[in-house]
Structures are given as C-alpha cells and as structure tokens.
Design an enzyme around this catalytic site. Structure first.
Site, mmCIF file in Angstrom:
data_model
loop_
_atom_site.group_PDB
_atom_site.id
_atom_site.type_symbol
_atom_site.label_atom_id
_atom_site.label_comp_id
_atom_site.label_asym_id
_atom_site.label_seq_id
_atom_site.Cartn_x
_atom_site.Cartn_y
_atom_site.Cartn_z
ATOM 1 C CE LYS A 173 -1.830 10.028 -3.895
ATOM 2 N NZ LYS A 173 -1.228 9.375 -2.479
ATOM 3 C CB THR A 204 6.685 2.897 -6.122
ATOM 4 O OG1 THR A 204 5.999 1.564 -6.316
ATOM 5 C CG2 THR A 204 7.315 3.178 -7.408
ATOM 6 C CB THR A 207 5.130 6.541 -3.715
ATOM 7 O OG1 THR A 207 5.942 5.685 -4.097
ATOM 8 C CG2 THR A 207 5.099 7.678 -4.396
#
Length: 267
Positions: A173, A204, A207
C-alpha cells in the site's frame, strides 16, 4: 450468506481493529465473526493500553467458530505476541482455512507499537506463509524486507521480495510516505498497479484494517484477487470521501456510507 472471520484486536474507539472489520464486512454483504486477540484502550489521539487474551482463550474462540459457522475467508490483524501467533497458525492449519488475508499490523496510525519485538519472528515463520495475500503499508514493507522504500521502483523490489519469501501475493500500500493511494499487487513475479484518487482528509484511522477486511469479504463472495482488491479500494475511497469528522485526532472513516435502510435514518 458468505462468512468471514476477523482475528484481531479490539479498538475501544471503534475506528479500527475488530470494530472496523465487522462494520466493513457488514457493508460488503458478508456475515462477520470475530476472535479477539487483545483489548486496547485507545481513541483518535493514541493508544494508552493493550491487554492480551490468553492463548487458551483465543484457541477456544477459534474452535467454536470453525466447528459451527465455517468461514469462507479469514482476515488477520493485530496479534501482539508470539504465543498468540502460534495459536492462530495451529488452528488455521488444523481447520484448513482458506482465503487468508493478513494485514501485518505493527504500529498504529498514532505511532504506538502494537506488536512485541519477540513476536516478529513468529509472525514471519508461522502466519505470513499461510496467507493468500499480505497487505503491508510502506513502513511495514520496510520492516519485512530491511529495505528503504522511497520510490515506486522500491515498492516493486520490496513487494517482490516479500512475495518470494512467503510464497503469497502481496498488496503493497502506497498511502504512507509514497504516491498517496496507489497500491501495488505482486504475485508469482507479476505486478499490477491499482490507482486510487487522492482524498484530502486526515481522518484515516483504521484504513488498513478496512481495506484488508473488504478484500477478505470479496474473496469470500467468490471474486478473484484482482477484482477483490479493486472493489475494496473503491469501498475505502467512498468511506473516506464521506467526510466523517469525529474525535480530536486522526478520526475514523464512515464505514456505513453506502448502507441505505429505513432503520438508519432519524425519525
């Protein structure tokens, strides 16, 4: 209805961990089950305490799940100790679990360490090789490879190294430190980029938990890995773009942004 098991820690603020996983799975149309590895005292500002469950109790949770409602996929998140890691690996092997998505959680968004140093070797030796796909972020990729990840070429090398080492697919990611929302899927020497739109939000929290749970949900429903990643990224983008603003720090996203129900609205 397809079923997914999350094996992870509890987040008392509800934005990550078991709570985020269950919300994500519900929103993605599967039945969620959970085996809790640890309780955390945390909020959007940080983590103040972690209390592990015993290996015996974790094993009992897993036995009860696998012998009654067998999961079509498994998501693994925070596992803070080597004893718990060995327990999970033993049970996954015993019951022949499939579609295992492992998010190698090491550090929280706020910077708190969530896994003991002694657990790292057990993680590498027992859990990571069982995964169908690993979902490390940039810092986690650096820990797993010993490499510095500064460019897209570094991501390629790092993901390839992890895939070769653990014989599984790797979704590296890019949201930490590099290229925002662009993620790289590597498996068996092949690569595919999944490009995401940048969403201007600091909220976030959770996430990574959400993405891995959405991937597991889609694998459980029968989508192949490419489509599972694509659909999961679209779901996370929607949850971020919904603009939920809660807490004094890095807030959670809106996991239920796409749920439409007469029971959701206010009367």
């Amino acid at each position: 209805m397809k079923t997914v098991l999350t094996i992870a820690g509890s987040d008392s603020s509800g934005g990550a961990g078991i709570q985020a996983d269950i919300k994500t799975m519900l929103s993605n149309g599967v039945y969620a089950m959970s085996a809790v590895t640890a309780l955390t005292a945390q909020n959007t500002v940080g983590v103040t305490g972690i209390m592990e469950v015993s290996p015996g109790f974790l094993a009992e949770q897993l036995d009860n799940i696998f012998t009654d409602i067998y999961p079509d996929a498994v998501k693994i998140g925070m596992v803070p100790s080597s004893a718990l890691i060995h327990t999970i690996a033993d049970k996954l092997e015993e019951y022949g679990a499939e579609n295992i998505v492992t998010d190698p959680v090491m550090v929280s968004t706020s910077g708190a360490e969530l896994i003991g140093s002694g657990a790292m070797q057990a993680l590498k030796e027992r859990l990571l090789p069982l995964a169908a796909v690993l979902t490390p972020n940039i810092p986690e990729t650096e820990v797993l490879t010993g490499m510095k990840i500064r460019t897209e070429e570094d991501m390629l090398r790092g993901a390839a190294e992890i895939s070769r080492t653990y014989h599984c697919a790797v979704l590296c990611k890019g949201g930490h430190q590099l290229n925002d929302a662009n993620d790289l899927l590597c498996r068996a020497g092949s690569y595919k980029w999944f490009y995401g739109k940048r969403i201007n939000t600091s909220n976030t929290h959770g996430t990574g938990c959400t993405l891995s749970s959405a991937i597991a949900s889609n694998l459980a429903k029968g989508y192949d890995l490419d489509m599972s990643v694509k659909r999961a990224k679209e779901y996370v983008s929607g949850a971020l773009a919904a603009g939920l603003r809660l807490g004094k720090g890095c807030g959670p996203m809106d996991h239920g942004f796409d749920i439409r129900s007469k029971f959701k609205g206010l009367s």
